[in-house]
Write a protein that holds these residues in place. Sequence first.
Motif, PDB file in Angstrom:
ATOM      1  N   ARG A 138       8.717  -0.083   1.657  1.00 36.34           N
ATOM      2  CA  ARG A 138       7.277   0.461   1.283  1.00 36.34           C
ATOM      3  C   ARG A 138       6.571   0.724   3.304  1.00 36.34           C
ATOM      4  O   ARG A 138       5.556   1.791   3.287  1.00 36.34           O
ATOM      5  CB  ARG A 138       6.121  -0.281   0.425  1.00 36.34           C
ATOM      6  CG  ARG A 138       4.596   0.016   1.148  1.00 36.34           C
ATOM      7  CD  ARG A 138       4.309  -1.324   0.248  1.00 36.34           C
ATOM      8  NE  ARG A 138       4.972  -2.316   0.004  1.00 36.34           N
ATOM      9  CZ  ARG A 138       5.064  -2.605  -1.809  1.00 36.34           C
ATOM     10  NH1 ARG A 138       4.105  -2.709  -2.645  1.00 36.34           N
ATOM     11  NH2 ARG A 138       5.746  -3.505  -1.466  1.00 36.34           N
ATOM     12  N   THR A 139       6.952  -0.156   3.781  1.00 36.89           N
ATOM     13  CA  THR A 139       6.720  -0.474   5.279  1.00 36.89           C
ATOM     14  C   THR A 139       6.744   0.920   6.786  1.00 36.89           C
ATOM     15  O   THR A 139       6.532   1.731   6.602  1.00 36.89           O
ATOM     16  CB  THR A 139       6.532  -1.907   5.783  1.00 36.89           C
ATOM     17  OG1 THR A 139       5.909  -2.706   5.187  1.00 36.89           O
ATOM     18  CG2 THR A 139       6.186  -1.604   6.967  1.00 36.89           C
ATOM     19  N   ASP A 140       8.545   1.043   5.953  1.00 42.31           N
ATOM     20  CA  ASP A 140       8.873   1.877   6.547  1.00 42.31           C
ATOM     21  C   ASP A 140       8.229   3.238   6.210  1.00 42.31           C
ATOM     22  O   ASP A 140       8.603   4.518   7.135  1.00 42.31           O
ATOM     23  CB  ASP A 140      10.653   1.859   6.475  1.00 42.31           C
ATOM     24  CG  ASP A 140      11.363   1.024   6.796  1.00 42.31           C
ATOM     25  OD1 ASP A 140      10.737  -0.066   7.589  1.00 42.31           O
ATOM     26  OD2 ASP A 140      12.468   0.358   5.656  1.00 42.31           O
ATOM     27  N   LYS A 142       5.503   4.194   5.009  1.00 43.05           N
ATOM     28  CA  LYS A 142       3.667   4.452   5.933  1.00 43.05           C
ATOM     29  C   LYS A 142       4.385   4.266   7.100  1.00 43.05           C
ATOM     30  O   LYS A 142       3.129   5.138   7.898  1.00 43.05           O
ATOM     31  CB  LYS A 142       3.240   2.596   5.417  1.00 43.05           C
ATOM     32  CG  LYS A 142       2.941   2.835   4.238  1.00 43.05           C
ATOM     33  CD  LYS A 142       2.156   1.780   3.503  1.00 43.05           C
ATOM     34  CE  LYS A 142       1.879   1.544   1.797  1.00 43.05           C
ATOM     35  NZ  LYS A 142       1.085   0.504   1.644  1.00 43.05           N
ATOM     36  N   ASN A 143       5.080   3.837   7.636  1.00 45.88           N
ATOM     37  CA  ASN A 143       5.138   3.548   9.309  1.00 45.88           C
ATOM     38  C   ASN A 143       5.818   5.067   9.744  1.00 45.88           C
ATOM     39  O   ASN A 143       5.549   5.677  10.835  1.00 45.88           O
ATOM     40  CB  ASN A 143       6.260   2.843   9.880  1.00 45.88           C
ATOM     41  CG  ASN A 143       6.027   1.615   9.835  1.00 45.88           C
ATOM     42  OD1 ASN A 143       4.186   1.454   9.672  1.00 45.88           O
ATOM     43  ND2 ASN A 143       6.648   0.348  10.315  1.00 45.88           N
TER      44      ASN A 143
END
Length: 185
Positions: A138-140, A142-143
């Motif tokens: 998820r964070t990857d 979004k980034n």
Amino acid sequence: MSGPLTGRKVAFLMSNSGVEQPELTEPRDAVTEAGATVTLLAPEKSTIQAFTNDVEKADTFPADEAVKNADPSAFDLLVLPGGTTNPDQLRLDTDAVDFVRRFVAAGKPVAAICHGPWTLVEAGVLQGKTLTSWPSLRTDIKNAGGEWRDEEVFACPARGWTLITSRNPDDLPAFGKQIVETLSS
């Protein structure tokens, strides 16, 4: 075999040393049963080792072609199977990442499951895309400019190419069905 995908060509891109077997075989079977021809791409034209749950060795498969020699224009759709080892190794392979970039630049559909989107993150092609994956990505995502969703399967047609994604092996039936539907239309 004839079907709605007769005459279509689908590339599966994976590392030689660690693809999650069901994430290769189930989508492969879905597209071949619908009539498509499948080509297995890997960094080296040698054996592809499959695993179950990233730890237990499963079957081996022969790579049909080294990715550095593959031409995206020869294929109608690209599939990026998961497992953690497979996309982690692919995102470090410049030929694999370049192939993904060229495939996306050609406006062709890409399907990725579980950790498969890691290769798309590395290729820098997720800006403005909505997708799902294994939750730890998820964070990857979004980034990398993408929007993450927790859904069984999601097809995002935005920004000139369609991206089909699923979260995990439990979603494989829906993933395969969406690939066939997308490629048939």
